[in-house]
Write a protein that holds these residues in place. Structure first.
Motif, PDB file in Angstrom:
ATOM      1  N   ASP A  11       0.860  -1.172   0.000  1.00 20.32           N
ATOM      2  CA  ASP A  11       0.000   0.000   0.000  1.00 20.32           C
ATOM      3  C   ASP A  11       0.900   1.226   0.000  1.00 20.32           C
ATOM      4  OD1 ASP A  11      -2.331   1.431  -0.116  1.00 20.32           O
ATOM      5  OD2 ASP A  11      -3.269   0.410   1.575  1.00 20.32           O
ATOM      6  N   ALA A  59      -1.358  -9.628   5.261  1.00 27.72           N
ATOM      7  CA  ALA A  59      -2.321  -8.581   4.912  1.00 27.72           C
ATOM      8  C   ALA A  59      -3.523  -8.623   5.855  1.00 27.72           C
ATOM      9  CB  ALA A  59      -2.779  -8.753   3.470  1.00 27.72           C
ATOM     10  N   ARG A  60      -4.031  -7.447   6.183  1.00 30.37           N
ATOM     11  CA  ARG A  60      -5.163  -7.317   7.100  1.00 30.37           C
ATOM     12  C   ARG A  60      -6.442  -7.045   6.322  1.00 30.37           C
ATOM     13  NH1 ARG A  60      -5.635  -1.894  10.547  1.00 30.37           N
ATOM     14  NH2 ARG A  60      -6.314  -1.247   8.477  1.00 30.37           N
ATOM     15  N   ARG A 114      -6.154 -11.545   9.623  1.00 34.30           N
ATOM     16  CA  ARG A 114      -4.876 -11.324   8.945  1.00 34.30           C
ATOM     17  C   ARG A 114      -4.402 -12.607   8.273  1.00 34.30           C
ATOM     18  NH1 ARG A 114      -1.422  -7.118   9.515  1.00 34.30           N
ATOM     19  NH2 ARG A 114      -2.479  -6.376  11.382  1.00 34.30           N
ATOM     20  N   VAL A 145      -1.201  -1.943   9.669  1.00 37.56           N
ATOM     21  CA  VAL A 145      -1.373  -2.194   8.235  1.00 37.56           C
ATOM     22  C   VAL A 145      -0.195  -2.999   7.697  1.00 37.56           C
ATOM     23  CG1 VAL A 145      -1.585  -1.122   5.965  1.00 37.56           C
ATOM     24  CG2 VAL A 145      -2.698  -0.073   7.948  1.00 37.56           C
ATOM     25  N   GLY A 146       1.026  -2.589   8.017  1.00 34.32           N
ATOM     26  CA  GLY A 146       2.202  -3.282   7.524  1.00 34.32           C
ATOM     27  C   GLY A 146       3.476  -2.522   7.836  1.00 34.32           C
ATOM     28  N   ASN A 184       4.815  -2.652   3.076  1.00 29.17           N
ATOM     29  CA  ASN A 184       4.814  -4.088   2.788  1.00 29.17           C
ATOM     30  C   ASN A 184       3.757  -4.772   3.648  1.00 29.17           C
ATOM     31  OD1 ASN A 184       5.311  -6.809   2.471  1.00 29.17           O
ATOM     32  ND2 ASN A 184       7.528  -6.649   2.776  1.00 29.17           N
ATOM     33  N   LYS A 185       2.687  -5.265   3.014  1.00 27.02           N
ATOM     34  CA  LYS A 185       1.629  -5.950   3.751  1.00 27.02           C
ATOM     35  C   LYS A 185       1.928  -7.427   3.974  1.00 27.02           C
ATOM     36  CE  LYS A 185      -2.436  -3.163   2.698  1.00 27.02           C
ATOM     37  NZ  LYS A 185      -3.818  -3.200   2.162  1.00 27.02           N
TER      38      LYS A 185
END
Length: 284
Positions: A31, A59-60, A77, A257-258, A53-54
């Protein structure tokens, strides 16, 4: 005519495929966020456009969209290829306190450094961060500035979480604070109830209140509590100018988020000119 129609469909199909690929990339892999403030300077500068970086910790996603009607946003997640480490720079949702409830602000994202992990004990002693008794976490140069600072503080800067009479913590002397990990049970007593009340309220989504220095979950007295989630302590590089866990307390894994990976592009916020030296700069 058939060739023209076929060409149009090919172009439309290519555009739709590109949109789907871009959406999947943003959902599962990366993202992008524009940085307006200097709280993470010099690691991240105002005007930087960063890549997050997710996949790092997975990733959520939201389990449902009930939160559009004001409900608590529940998340899930995907498996990541590693877990967060101390000093990782992360992007997360800032908490909101709407209607007396501590929850995730879906519209507000912050970038900070994760300096304490679930299960860690954090202290700030004379302005220096200590995790499990060891220093070396966060912006060491700015911590030294705070360590030697003897001047006045702007309003709202000096006093810190949990803002109560018994702890009286501040940004120079803070803690020790245990950062909860999922499955850990702690005793709730007259000293620590103020440290964990909003964490418990967030996890249970049940109103928490104090009566005669005891903590109640709804109508039930809490004497101990087992945490359901992993929590993290985050801090900005600028110790005099960062809204972080020193003020809001620990944040849950749900909010994250990441990991911030690198600066994609950067523009000077005043001149609007590109800052070429920042392009593709790794964030660490």
């Amino acid at each position: 005519m058939k060739k023209v129609i076929k060409s149009i469909f090919q172009y439309v199909g290519a555009i739709l495929l590109a949109i789907v690929i871009a959406a999947l990339l943003r959902l599962f892999i990366v993202d992008f966020y524009s940085i307006p403030s200097d709280s993470m300077y010099p690691t991240i500068e105002p005007g930087d456009f960063i890549v997050v970086n997710k996949m790092y910790m997975g990733a959520r996603f939201y389990k449902n969209f009930d939160f559009l009607d004001g409900a608590h946003p529940e998340t899930v997640r995907t498996p990541g290829y590693t877990s967060l480490k101390r000093n990782d720079v992360i992007v997360f949702n800032f908490p909101t306190h709407a209607n007396g409830r501590w929850d995730m602000d879906l519209q507000t994202f912050y970038v900070k450094r994760c300096i304490a992990l679930p299960g860690d004990s954090l202290s700030i002693i004379d302005g220096i961060n200590y995790i499990n008794g060891q220093s070396g976490y966060g912006n060491l140069e700015d911590q030294q500035r705070l360590h030697h600072y003897r001047g006045d503080y702007a309003p709202g800067i000096y006093n810190a979480f949990p803002f109560d009479y018994w702890h009286r913590w501040n940004i120079q002397n803070f803690g020790p604070l245990y950062i909860p990990s999922a499955g850990t049970t702690i005793t709730i007593d007259t000293l620590n109830f103020s440290l964990y009340r909003h964490l418990i309220a967030y996890e249970t989504q049940v109103p928490v209140h104090e009566l005669q220095r005891q903590l109640y979950l709804g109508d039930s007295l809490i004497r101990e509590y087992t945490f359901q989630k992993n929590w993290y302590f985050v801090a900005g590089n600028q110790v005099f100018n960062s809204r972080d866990s020193r003020y809001i307390g620990p944040i849950p894994e749900d909010f994250i988020v990441g990991k911030a990976s690198f600066v994609l592009t950067s523009k000077d916020p005043h001149t609007k000119e590109y800052v070429w030296r920042r392009f593709f700069k790794k964030i660490h």
